[in-house]
Design an enzyme around this catalytic site. Structure first.
Site, PDB file in Angstrom:
ATOM      1  N   GLN A  24       0.830  -1.205   0.000  1.00 16.15           N
ATOM      2  CA  GLN A  24       0.000   0.000   0.000  1.00 16.15           C
ATOM      3  C   GLN A  24       0.873   1.267   0.000  1.00 16.15           C
ATOM      4  OE1 GLN A  24      -3.202   0.817  -0.291  1.00 16.15           O
ATOM      5  NE2 GLN A  24      -3.787  -1.297  -0.725  1.00 16.15           N
ATOM      6  N   SER A  25       1.864   1.293  -0.852  1.00 12.52           N
ATOM      7  CA  SER A  25       2.813   2.397  -0.883  1.00 12.52           C
ATOM      8  C   SER A  25       2.194   3.704  -1.380  1.00 12.52           C
ATOM      9  CB  SER A  25       3.999   2.034  -1.785  1.00 12.52           C
ATOM     10  OG  SER A  25       4.823   3.145  -2.012  1.00 12.52           O
ATOM     11  N   ASN A  26       2.236   4.739  -0.531  1.00  8.33           N
ATOM     12  CA  ASN A  26       1.828   6.079  -0.958  1.00  8.33           C
ATOM     13  C   ASN A  26       2.807   6.627  -1.998  1.00  8.33           C
ATOM     14  OD1 ASN A  26      -0.342   6.279   0.975  1.00  8.33           O
ATOM     15  ND2 ASN A  26       1.190   6.654   2.546  1.00  8.33           N
TER      16      ASN A  26
ATOM     17  N   ALA B  70       4.567   4.973  -4.189  1.00 13.00           N
ATOM     18  CA  ALA B  70       4.342   4.364  -5.499  1.00 13.00           C
ATOM     19  C   ALA B  70       3.206   5.076  -6.223  1.00 13.00           C
ATOM     20  CB  ALA B  70       4.033   2.879  -5.346  1.00 13.00           C
TER      21      ALA B  70
END
Length: 323
Positions: A62-64, A66
Site C-alpha cells: 500500500q505504498s503512498n 508508489a
C-alpha cells in the site's frame, strides 16, 4: 508548491497541552497528494534531464510513494513500473487490491509483487535492465524517494513552514512528523539547520529501531546539506527519532494509531493514514499527554498524506466506528 499551515483548535483543547498546528502536505495535489510529491518535484526533473522514458520505484503493497510516482509519470507522459513488497503478510482483498494499489492500476501502472525480504534495489536494477533491453531509458527512484535529490523537497518545506510561521507571527517550538524512509526528516533537518532557525524536528518512527532510524536520517541529512553546499551545518544532535509507537511492525495497526486517526477525523475533519501519519499523530498525542510539551508551546505536525490507504485497513477501525 505551497500547502496550508492550519491551527487544530479542537484537538489542542481536548488534549489540554500545547497549541497544535498541522502542515497539510496531504494537499500537494498529485493523485490525492502526500509528502512524496515534494520529493518527486526534484526526482522527476532529474529523470527528465536524463531523458528517461520509464521510471521504476518500489515500496510496500500500500505504498503512498508508489501511487504518487505513478501520478507524476502520467503527468509527464512517462511509463512507470511499480515493484511492491509484501511487508505485512496481510491477505485481505481490501489490502491487496484497494486503496493505493487500485489507484496505481487505475492510472495504468503495471505492478509487480515480491515476497518479504526481497532485495528490492536489486529487483529494480533487474527491471531497469529489462527496460534497456527493450530500447527504453529507465530512471530508478529509491523507496520513498529518499535520496539527497528527493530530500531537497523537504528543505523547501522547511523554508515554507518558516515563511508561513513568520507571516502568522507564530513561534514554532517543535516540528513533529512520521519518519520512515528518512527523506522527509532529513530534508527538514537540513533545511531548518541551514536556515539557522533553531527549530527542532522530532520524527516518530514507523518501522526501524531508534538507533538505525537516526543513523539513516543523519547520513541523508548530511548528504543533502552537502548537495546544497552547506557541508557541516547538520549536527548529530539535530536528528531525533522516537520509535516507541511502531507496534508489531511496519504497516501493522496499533490501538494508538486507531485512536489518533479517529480523533483527527472527529475533531478536525482531517484524514490521517494508518501507516505513517496515524502513528506519527499517535506519538504526538501520547507525548502531549505525558507532558513532553509545555502549555503555550506551538507544535507543528507535518501531515505526510496517504489517507487513501484507510480503505485498505477498514477492519482495524471496526471498534472505533462502533463507538
Amino acid at each position: 508548491m505551497h500547502t496550508p499551515l492550519e491551527h487544530m483548535p479542537r484537538l489542542s483543547a481536548v488534549l489540554g497541552g500545547p497549541q497544535l498546528y498541522i502542515k497539510r502536505d496531504d494537499c500537494t495535489g498529485l493523485a490525492t497528494g502526500g509528502n512524496k510529491t515534494r520529493k518527486l518535484e526534484f526526482l522527476m526533473a532529474d529523470a527528465v534531464e536524463q531523458a528517461a522514458d520509464t521510471v521504476i520505484t518500489q515500496g510496500a503493497t500500500q505504498s503512498n510513494h508508489a501511487r504518487q510516482t505513478v501520478a507524476a509519470a502520467v503527468r509527464l507522459g512517462m511509463k512507470c513500473i511499480i515493484l511492491l513488497e509484501d511487508r505485512t503478510g496481510y491477505t485481505d482483498p481490501n489490502y491487496l487490491d484497494s486503496g493505493n494499489v487500485f489507484l496505481d492500476r487505475l492510472m495504468g501502472a503495471p505492478t509487480r509483487t515480491y515476497a518479504a525480504g526481497t532485495d528490492m534495489n536489486a529487483a529494480m536494477r533487474a527491471v531497469a535492465d529489462d527496460v534497456r533491453a527493450e530500447g527504453g531509458k529507465p530512471y530508478i527512484i529509491p523507496g520513498g524517494g529518499s535520496n539527497p535529490i528527493g530530500a531537497l523537497g523537504y528543505v523547501n518545506c522547511a523554508i515554507e513552514i518558516l515563511t508561513q510561521a513568520n507571516d502568522m507571527q507564530l513561534r514554532v517550538d517543535r516540528v513533529v512528523h512520521a519518519t520512515g524512509s528518512a527523506g522527509t526528516q532529513a530534508g527538514l533537518v537540513a533545511g531548518f539547520a541551514g536556515l539557522n532557525s533553531g527549530i527542532p524536528v522530532l520524527g516518530i518512527g514507523v518501522r526501524a529501531p531508534r538507533e538505525a532510524q537516526e543513523a539513516n536520517v543523519f547520513k541523508l541529512a548530511c548528504e543533502t546539506a552537502d548537495l546544497l553546499g552547506m557541508s557541516g551545518v547538520v549536527r548529530r544532535e539535530h536528528v531525533v527519532a522516537n520509535c516507541d509507537y511502531v507496534g508489531e511492525g511496519y504497516g501493522k495497526p496499533t490501538p494508538g494509531m486507531v485512536e489518533a486517526v479517529a480523533m483527527a477525523a472527529r475533531l478536525e475533519a482531517i484524514l490521517l493514514d494508518p501507516v505513517y501519519s496515524g502513528k506519527g499523530m499517535a506519538g504526538l498525542i501520547d507525548l502531549v499527554r505525558k507532558g513532553e510539551f509545555k502549555k503555550g508551546e506551538n507544535i507543528v505536525f507535518v501531515h505526510t498524506g496517504g489517507s487513501v490507504a484507510l480503505f485498505s485497513y477498514m477492519p482495524a477501525f471496526e471498534k472505533a466506528l462502533g463507538a
